[in-house]
Design a protein around this motif. Structure first.
Motif, short mmCIF file in Angstrom:
data_model
loop_
_atom_site.label_atom_id
_atom_site.label_comp_id
_atom_site.label_asym_id
_atom_site.label_seq_id
_atom_site.Cartn_x
_atom_site.Cartn_y
_atom_site.Cartn_z
N ASP A 180 -4.50 -33.41 3.77
CA ASP A 180 -5.93 -33.51 3.43
C ASP A 180 -6.27 -33.04 2.03
O ASP A 180 -7.44 -32.90 1.69
CB ASP A 180 -6.80 -32.71 4.42
N SER A 181 -5.28 -32.83 1.18
CA SER A 181 -5.56 -32.31 -0.16
C SER A 181 -6.08 -33.38 -1.12
O SER A 181 -6.77 -33.04 -2.08
CB SER A 181 -4.32 -31.64 -0.75
N ARG A 182 -5.74 -34.65 -0.87
CA ARG A 182 -6.14 -35.72 -1.80
C ARG A 182 -6.63 -36.94 -1.03
O ARG A 182 -6.07 -37.30 0.00
CB ARG A 182 -4.97 -36.15 -2.67
N LEU A 183 -7.64 -37.56 -1.58
CA LEU A 183 -8.08 -38.86 -1.08
C LEU A 183 -7.25 -39.90 -1.81
O LEU A 183 -7.22 -39.92 -3.04
CB LEU A 183 -9.57 -39.07 -1.34
N LEU A 184 -6.53 -40.72 -1.06
CA LEU A 184 -5.60 -41.69 -1.63
C LEU A 184 -6.18 -43.09 -1.75
O LEU A 184 -5.59 -43.95 -2.40
CB LEU A 184 -4.33 -41.74 -0.78
N GLY A 185 -7.31 -43.33 -1.11
CA GLY A 185 -7.93 -44.65 -1.15
C GLY A 185 -8.97 -44.79 -0.07
O GLY A 185 -9.32 -43.80 0.59
N CYS A 186 -9.45 -46.00 0.10
CA CYS A 186 -10.46 -46.26 1.12
C CYS A 186 -10.22 -47.60 1.79
O CYS A 186 -9.60 -48.50 1.22
CB CYS A 186 -11.86 -46.27 0.51
N VAL A 187 -10.75 -47.72 3.00
CA VAL A 187 -10.72 -48.95 3.78
C VAL A 187 -12.15 -49.21 4.24
O VAL A 187 -12.82 -48.30 4.73
CB VAL A 187 -9.78 -48.83 5.00
N PHE B 227 -9.65 -52.91 1.03
CA PHE B 227 -9.03 -51.61 0.86
C PHE B 227 -8.54 -51.46 -0.56
O PHE B 227 -8.36 -52.42 -1.28
CB PHE B 227 -7.88 -51.40 1.86
N TRP B 228 -8.33 -50.21 -0.94
CA TRP B 228 -7.74 -49.91 -2.23
C TRP B 228 -7.00 -48.59 -2.15
O TRP B 228 -7.31 -47.74 -1.34
CB TRP B 228 -8.79 -49.87 -3.36
N GLY B 229 -6.01 -48.47 -3.01
CA GLY B 229 -5.26 -47.23 -3.12
C GLY B 229 -5.44 -46.63 -4.49
O GLY B 229 -5.68 -47.34 -5.48
N ARG B 230 -5.31 -45.36 -4.56
CA ARG B 230 -5.45 -44.60 -5.80
C ARG B 230 -4.47 -45.13 -6.85
O ARG B 230 -3.31 -45.37 -6.55
CB ARG B 230 -5.18 -43.14 -5.47
N GLN B 231 -4.96 -45.30 -8.07
CA GLN B 231 -4.16 -45.87 -9.15
C GLN B 231 -2.86 -45.09 -9.36
O GLN B 231 -1.80 -45.69 -9.57
CB GLN B 231 -4.99 -45.91 -10.43
N SER B 232 -2.91 -43.78 -9.28
CA SER B 232 -1.71 -42.96 -9.51
C SER B 232 -0.65 -43.13 -8.42
O SER B 232 0.48 -42.68 -8.59
CB SER B 232 -2.09 -41.48 -9.64
N GLU B 233 -1.01 -43.77 -7.31
CA GLU B 233 -0.08 -43.95 -6.19
C GLU B 233 0.47 -45.37 -6.09
O GLU B 233 1.22 -45.69 -5.18
CB GLU B 233 -0.77 -43.59 -4.87
N HIS C 3 1.99 -50.64 1.63
CA HIS C 3 2.09 -49.96 2.91
C HIS C 3 0.76 -50.04 3.65
O HIS C 3 0.73 -50.31 4.86
CB HIS C 3 2.52 -48.50 2.69
N MET C 4 -0.32 -49.80 2.93
CA MET C 4 -1.64 -49.89 3.56
C MET C 4 -1.87 -51.28 4.14
O MET C 4 -2.33 -51.41 5.27
CB MET C 4 -2.74 -49.56 2.53
N GLU C 5 -1.54 -52.31 3.38
CA GLU C 5 -1.76 -53.67 3.86
C GLU C 5 -0.98 -53.95 5.14
O GLU C 5 -1.53 -54.49 6.11
CB GLU C 5 -1.38 -54.69 2.79
#
Length: 155
Positions: free
Chosen positions: A89-96, A114-120, A128-130
């Motif tokens: 829970d330390s970082r938000l990695l993206g949203c759906v 959906f999107w993932g954080r640019q640094s990831e 992986h999210m997809e």
């Protein structure tokens, strides 16, 4: 207005070996703001004029209002915005986002973005999210056909 049957139980969480997902809320404002602002270039490239967001002058206060709206929509069952969080829970990695159809192709029952954080991105986060989201939509939602990242998808 709800776009799902009232008896449908909206999935509250999704946990993978890399991240967990839950309804976004106003308590996520700082983590979400950091993820959004550090991913501006990626978000603009991914969504372009469809969203027109985030602007360079986007503020923490605007983000708080934005998250409050998403939280309220979840309660109303009119739209569902999930935070993709690191396992600790330390970082938000993206949203759906699971939204009602806004027009377009006939027979579409929902739009999912959906999107993932640019640094990831180099870690393969969005791929992986997809993969996970396609399976989750087919197994946990009542939709037969969705617009998934702008492409019609039978689930």
């Amino acid at each position: 207005m709800a776009f799902l049957p009232l008896e449908f139980v909206v999935p509250a969480t999704l946990v993978t070996e890399r991240w967990k997902m839950r309804s976004i809320n106003i308590n996520d404002v700082v983590k979400d703001f950091d993820a959004v602002m550090s991913s501006r270039d990626h978000l603009r490239a991914r969504f372009g004029d469809i969203w027109g967001w985030p602007s360079d002058d986007w503020t923490l206060e605007q983000n708080l209002v934005h998250l409050g709206w998403h939280q309220h929509e979840f309660v109303l069952r009119s739209s569902f915005d999930y935070a993709v969080m690191s396992l600790d829970d330390s970082r938000l990695l993206g949203c759906v986002y699971v939204d009602p159809p806004y027009g377009g192709a006939p027979g579409i029952e929902a739009e999912v973005w959906f999107w993932g954080r640019q640094s990831e991105l180099a870690s393969g986060l969005e791929g992986h999210m997809e993969t996970v989201l396609r399976s989750w939509l087919a197994s946990h939602w009542p939709f037969k056909r969705v617009l998934f990242q702008g492409q019609a998808l039978d689930v």
